[in-house]
Design a protein around this motif. Sequence first.
Motif, PDB file in Angstrom:
ATOM      1  N   MET A   1      79.527  21.618 -19.307  1.00  0.00           N
ATOM      2  CA  MET A   1      78.701  20.655 -20.046  1.00  0.00           C
ATOM      3  C   MET A   1      79.603  19.772 -20.902  1.00  0.00           C
ATOM      4  SD  MET A   1      75.646  21.373 -22.831  1.00  0.00           S
ATOM      5  CE  MET A   1      74.470  22.006 -21.633  1.00  0.00           C
ATOM      6  N   ASP A   2      79.383  18.468 -20.838  1.00  0.00           N
ATOM      7  CA  ASP A   2      80.144  17.536 -21.663  1.00  0.00           C
ATOM      8  C   ASP A   2      79.982  17.889 -23.140  1.00  0.00           C
ATOM      9  OD1 ASP A   2      81.420  14.665 -21.917  1.00  0.00           O
ATOM     10  OD2 ASP A   2      79.738  14.715 -23.317  1.00  0.00           O
ATOM     11  N   LYS A   3      81.096  17.824 -23.883  1.00  0.00           N
ATOM     12  CA  LYS A   3      81.092  18.267 -25.267  1.00  0.00           C
ATOM     13  C   LYS A   3      80.124  17.460 -26.129  1.00  0.00           C
ATOM     14  CE  LYS A   3      84.235  19.476 -29.042  1.00  0.00           C
ATOM     15  NZ  LYS A   3      85.658  19.575 -29.470  1.00  0.00           N
ATOM     16  N   ALA A   4      80.067  16.153 -25.927  1.00  0.00           N
ATOM     17  CA  ALA A   4      79.162  15.322 -26.730  1.00  0.00           C
ATOM     18  C   ALA A   4      77.706  15.677 -26.446  1.00  0.00           C
ATOM     19  CB  ALA A   4      79.414  13.839 -26.438  1.00  0.00           C
ATOM     20  N   ILE A   5      77.403  15.919 -25.175  1.00  0.00           N
ATOM     21  CA  ILE A   5      76.039  16.310 -24.814  1.00  0.00           C
ATOM     22  C   ILE A   5      75.705  17.665 -25.436  1.00  0.00           C
ATOM     23  CG2 ILE A   5      74.557  17.004 -22.887  1.00  0.00           C
ATOM     24  CD1 ILE A   5      76.041  14.912 -21.183  1.00  0.00           C
ATOM     25  N   ARG A   6      76.659  18.599 -25.359  1.00  0.00           N
ATOM     26  CA  ARG A   6      76.419  19.923 -25.933  1.00  0.00           C
ATOM     27  C   ARG A   6      76.200  19.835 -27.434  1.00  0.00           C
ATOM     28  NH1 ARG A   6      80.898  24.177 -24.706  1.00  0.00           N
ATOM     29  NH2 ARG A   6      82.059  22.938 -26.235  1.00  0.00           N
ATOM     30  N   ILE A 115      76.100  29.207 -17.051  1.00  0.00           N
ATOM     31  CA  ILE A 115      77.111  29.477 -18.076  1.00  0.00           C
ATOM     32  C   ILE A 115      76.491  29.308 -19.454  1.00  0.00           C
ATOM     33  CG2 ILE A 115      79.315  28.730 -19.058  1.00  0.00           C
ATOM     34  CD1 ILE A 115      80.092  27.791 -16.252  1.00  0.00           C
ATOM     35  N   GLY A 116      76.664  30.313 -20.309  1.00  0.00           N
ATOM     36  CA  GLY A 116      76.122  30.234 -21.661  1.00  0.00           C
ATOM     37  C   GLY A 116      76.883  29.237 -22.507  1.00  0.00           C
ATOM     38  N   GLU A 117      76.225  28.169 -22.929  1.00  0.00           N
ATOM     39  CA  GLU A 117      76.872  27.105 -23.706  1.00  0.00           C
ATOM     40  C   GLU A 117      76.574  27.191 -25.195  1.00  0.00           C
ATOM     41  OE1 GLU A 117      78.943  24.838 -22.712  1.00  0.00           O
ATOM     42  OE2 GLU A 117      78.799  24.864 -20.525  1.00  0.00           O
ATOM     43  N   ILE A 118      75.367  27.611 -25.540  1.00  0.00           N
ATOM     44  CA  ILE A 118      74.933  27.629 -26.943  1.00  0.00           C
ATOM     45  C   ILE A 118      74.131  28.905 -27.190  1.00  0.00           C
ATOM     46  CG2 ILE A 118      73.429  26.515 -28.659  1.00  0.00           C
ATOM     47  CD1 ILE A 118      74.015  23.851 -27.150  1.00  0.00           C
ATOM     48  N   GLY A 119      74.405  29.567 -28.301  1.00  0.00           N
ATOM     49  CA  GLY A 119      73.617  30.719 -28.710  1.00  0.00           C
ATOM     50  C   GLY A 119      73.223  30.598 -30.170  1.00  0.00           C
ATOM     51  N   ILE A 120      71.939  30.810 -30.451  1.00  0.00           N
ATOM     52  CA  ILE A 120      71.432  30.716 -31.822  1.00  0.00           C
ATOM     53  C   ILE A 120      70.508  31.903 -32.075  1.00  0.00           C
ATOM     54  CG2 ILE A 120      70.102  29.353 -33.476  1.00  0.00           C
ATOM     55  CD1 ILE A 120      70.748  26.896 -31.669  1.00  0.00           C
ATOM     56  N   TYR A 130      73.031  32.880 -37.125  1.00  0.00           N
ATOM     57  CA  TYR A 130      74.192  33.167 -36.287  1.00  0.00           C
ATOM     58  C   TYR A 130      74.189  32.138 -35.158  1.00  0.00           C
ATOM     59  CZ  TYR A 130      74.184  37.750 -38.601  1.00  0.00           C
ATOM     60  OH  TYR A 130      74.203  38.771 -39.535  1.00  0.00           O
ATOM     61  N   HIS A 131      75.334  31.508 -34.913  1.00  0.00           N
ATOM     62  CA  HIS A 131      75.321  30.429 -33.925  1.00  0.00           C
ATOM     63  C   HIS A 131      76.699  30.245 -33.312  1.00  0.00           C
ATOM     64  CE1 HIS A 131      76.931  27.584 -37.116  1.00  0.00           C
ATOM     65  NE2 HIS A 131      76.387  28.532 -37.858  1.00  0.00           N
ATOM     66  N   ALA A 132      76.700  29.755 -32.079  1.00  0.00           N
ATOM     67  CA  ALA A 132      77.966  29.572 -31.367  1.00  0.00           C
ATOM     68  C   ALA A 132      77.803  28.515 -30.288  1.00  0.00           C
ATOM     69  CB  ALA A 132      78.421  30.886 -30.737  1.00  0.00           C
ATOM     70  N   LYS A 133      78.905  27.792 -30.051  1.00  0.00           N
ATOM     71  CA  LYS A 133      79.061  26.933 -28.881  1.00  0.00           C
ATOM     72  C   LYS A 133      80.248  27.462 -28.089  1.00  0.00           C
ATOM     73  CE  LYS A 133      79.109  23.342 -31.684  1.00  0.00           C
ATOM     74  NZ  LYS A 133      79.275  21.960 -32.199  1.00  0.00           N
ATOM     75  N   ARG A 134      80.115  27.465 -26.787  1.00  0.00           N
ATOM     76  CA  ARG A 134      81.157  28.048 -25.943  1.00  0.00           C
ATOM     77  C   ARG A 134      82.525  27.431 -26.233  1.00  0.00           C
ATOM     78  NH1 ARG A 134      83.412  26.904 -20.920  1.00  0.00           N
ATOM     79  NH2 ARG A 134      82.007  25.110 -20.651  1.00  0.00           N
ATOM     80  N   GLY A 135      83.493  28.292 -26.500  1.00  0.00           N
ATOM     81  CA  GLY A 135      84.851  27.851 -26.752  1.00  0.00           C
ATOM     82  C   GLY A 135      85.125  27.351 -28.150  1.00  0.00           C
ATOM     83  N   GLU A 136      84.121  27.405 -29.044  1.00  0.00           N
ATOM     84  CA  GLU A 136      84.288  26.865 -30.390  1.00  0.00           C
ATOM     85  C   GLU A 136      84.059  27.888 -31.487  1.00  0.00           C
ATOM     86  OE1 GLU A 136      82.465  23.060 -31.113  1.00  0.00           O
ATOM     87  OE2 GLU A 136      82.471  22.545 -28.980  1.00  0.00           O
ATOM     88  N   GLY A 137      84.034  29.155 -31.135  1.00  0.00           N
ATOM     89  CA  GLY A 137      83.869  30.199 -32.136  1.00  0.00           C
ATOM     90  C   GLY A 137      82.408  30.477 -32.454  1.00  0.00           C
ATOM     91  N   ALA A 138      82.192  31.563 -33.171  1.00  0.00           N
ATOM     92  CA  ALA A 138      80.850  31.960 -33.597  1.00  0.00           C
ATOM     93  C   ALA A 138      80.794  31.965 -35.119  1.00  0.00           C
ATOM     94  CB  ALA A 138      80.504  33.343 -33.048  1.00  0.00           C
TER      95      ALA A 138
END
Length: 268
Positions: A1-6, A115-120, A130-138
């Motif tokens: 997923m494009d980072k800006a879209i995510r 692929i899991g991109e976002i978790g909230i 609690y929140h996370a974006k794939r590859g950007e930490g939690a």
Amino acid sequence: MDKAIRNDIYEQAVKWVLEAGTIIRDEMNAPLSIETKSNPNDLVTVLDKRIEAYFVQKIKEKYSNHFIIGEEGYGDSVTSLDGTVWIIDPIDGTMNFVHQKRNFAISVGIYQDGIGEIGIIYDVMSDILYHAKRGEGAYKNEQELPQLKSNVKLTNAIIGMNHFWLCENRLVDEKTMQEFVRKVRGTRTYGSAALEFAYTAEGIEDGYLSLRLSPWDVAAGIVIVNEVGGVTTDIAGNEVNMLEKSSILACNPILKDDLIAFIQSGRK
């Protein structure tokens, strides 16, 4: 997923989750219509349904080409994770919500082509996100969660699990699991799979075991646990099927092999 879209989807999702939390807090003490689903302990309230309908309306208005899997059936009939799929539990821990007015969460996982991109995960009554974006930490609110500890052993681990493991079940001999409870440092049960995942990601639990969970119970948590170096499989170590119910093991990866070996030793 494009980072800006995510980032755009993430910002919208967080906004809607916090708004949904406000709705729940404002209305939770009003008279509730409570129903049972698969069994007398499987509860659903009018607020579960209202919150899921709220998410569906918001998502469809903003992202008409996205798909939705929701616990209460307001989403789409999804047979694959192709495209962008929101996997939503409007109130995870409904029994806690009904009886305790705490220890429940809103759980939103967003997947792109599987692929899991976002978790909230939002602990509504404690106002903890609690929140996370794939590859950007939690993160827990604004605080980044550290990577999981590298020196954990089974004998000093705290494991989340419910009492069903200790009763007769179709998967694992209960005597094996009673021995397991004696071996680890301690066990906990909070009555919300989403919060158990959040606590595993935070490192205040070292793992979480469940006999049977649905995709909406685990979708957000998997993304968050991944971002701190954790792993999630079924209790045999296989990849979780995000379209079916499954047994679940989420844990510090150092414990994975020992946990699976212990459970498998008692498989029926």
